[in-house]
Design a protein around this motif. Sequence first.
Motif, PDB file in Angstrom:
ATOM      1  N   THR A  10       0.850  -1.188   0.000  1.00 16.14           N
ATOM      2  CA  THR A  10       0.000   0.000   0.000  1.00 16.14           C
ATOM      3  C   THR A  10       0.886   1.239   0.000  1.00 16.14           C
ATOM      4  O   THR A  10       2.019   1.210   0.484  1.00 16.14           O
ATOM      5  CB  THR A  10      -0.937   0.061   1.238  1.00 16.14           C
TER       6      THR A  10
ATOM      7  N   GLU B 119      -3.691   5.366  -7.500  1.00 13.84           N
ATOM      8  CA  GLU B 119      -4.216   4.033  -7.210  1.00 13.84           C
ATOM      9  C   GLU B 119      -5.405   3.770  -8.123  1.00 13.84           C
ATOM     10  O   GLU B 119      -6.297   4.611  -8.241  1.00 13.84           O
ATOM     11  CB  GLU B 119      -4.646   3.938  -5.750  1.00 13.84           C
TER      12      GLU B 119
ATOM     13  N   VAL C 261      -8.368   0.796  -9.171  1.00  9.87           N
ATOM     14  CA  VAL C 261      -9.034  -0.454  -8.784  1.00  9.87           C
ATOM     15  C   VAL C 261      -9.111  -1.357 -10.010  1.00  9.87           C
ATOM     16  O   VAL C 261      -9.576  -0.952 -11.074  1.00  9.87           O
ATOM     17  CB  VAL C 261     -10.446  -0.177  -8.223  1.00  9.87           C
TER      18      VAL C 261
ATOM     19  N   TYR D 209      -6.123  -4.065  -6.758  1.00  8.95           N
ATOM     20  CA  TYR D 209      -5.794  -2.697  -7.138  1.00  8.95           C
ATOM     21  C   TYR D 209      -4.337  -2.670  -7.595  1.00  8.95           C
ATOM     22  O   TYR D 209      -3.576  -3.603  -7.335  1.00  8.95           O
ATOM     23  CB  TYR D 209      -6.018  -1.731  -5.964  1.00  8.95           C
ATOM     24  N   TYR D 210      -3.963  -1.622  -8.269  1.00 10.10           N
ATOM     25  CA  TYR D 210      -2.582  -1.428  -8.673  1.00 10.10           C
ATOM     26  C   TYR D 210      -2.277   0.061  -8.682  1.00 10.10           C
ATOM     27  O   TYR D 210      -3.175   0.889  -8.605  1.00 10.10           O
ATOM     28  CB  TYR D 210      -2.286  -2.073 -10.032  1.00 10.10           C
ATOM     29  N   TYR D 211      -0.997   0.371  -8.741  1.00 10.44           N
ATOM     30  CA  TYR D 211      -0.562   1.758  -8.720  1.00 10.44           C
ATOM     31  C   TYR D 211       0.077   2.120 -10.057  1.00 10.44           C
ATOM     32  O   TYR D 211       0.789   1.311 -10.647  1.00 10.44           O
ATOM     33  CB  TYR D 211       0.465   1.995  -7.602  1.00 10.44           C
TER      34      TYR D 211
ATOM     35  N   VAL E  21      -1.025  -6.332 -10.110  1.00  9.56           N
ATOM     36  CA  VAL E  21      -2.271  -6.228  -9.356  1.00  9.56           C
ATOM     37  C   VAL E  21      -2.046  -6.780  -7.965  1.00  9.56           C
ATOM     38  O   VAL E  21      -1.566  -7.894  -7.782  1.00  9.56           O
ATOM     39  CB  VAL E  21      -3.420  -6.978 -10.071  1.00  9.56           C
TER      40      VAL E  21
END
Length: 137
Positions: free
Chosen positions: A50, A93, A95, A101-103, A130
């Motif tokens: 995160t 970020e 979804v 989720y991924y950045y 992901v």
Amino acid sequence: MRDAIGGTLIFQIIMIFIVIFIGVMAVGMNFATTFRAKNQIIHILEKFETYDNAKEHIEKYLTDIKYHNMGGKAIEVNISGCLNETSNYCIKEVVAENGGYYYIVTMYAIFDFPIIGKFMQAPITGQTTVLKDFSRI
């Protein structure tokens, strides 16, 4: 007399090629540094999963490589939706469709020359894999 003019002309041509070569090498090194920083931030985000957990580590890494002070000036980029408050880079970020989720990480290769000024600002973007956060489910 003719040989002296030819020698001077050849010397000038060689100097022009040297300046072009040094310029290309400088641009290449700037891109390489920016790509390396982007990849390291992606690695840190994937390691800590995160942005909140990775924020301190990202800031420490960018301070260590002096990314904030490239060219002696802060990079001014206005991007909305970034998780970070600084304007030097952007982490968003997103979804994913499968529930994770991924950045998306965007960094900038800045070309700031002493006489010309800020010549170009090239964004370099990458994304993490992901990630799954089971506490959000």
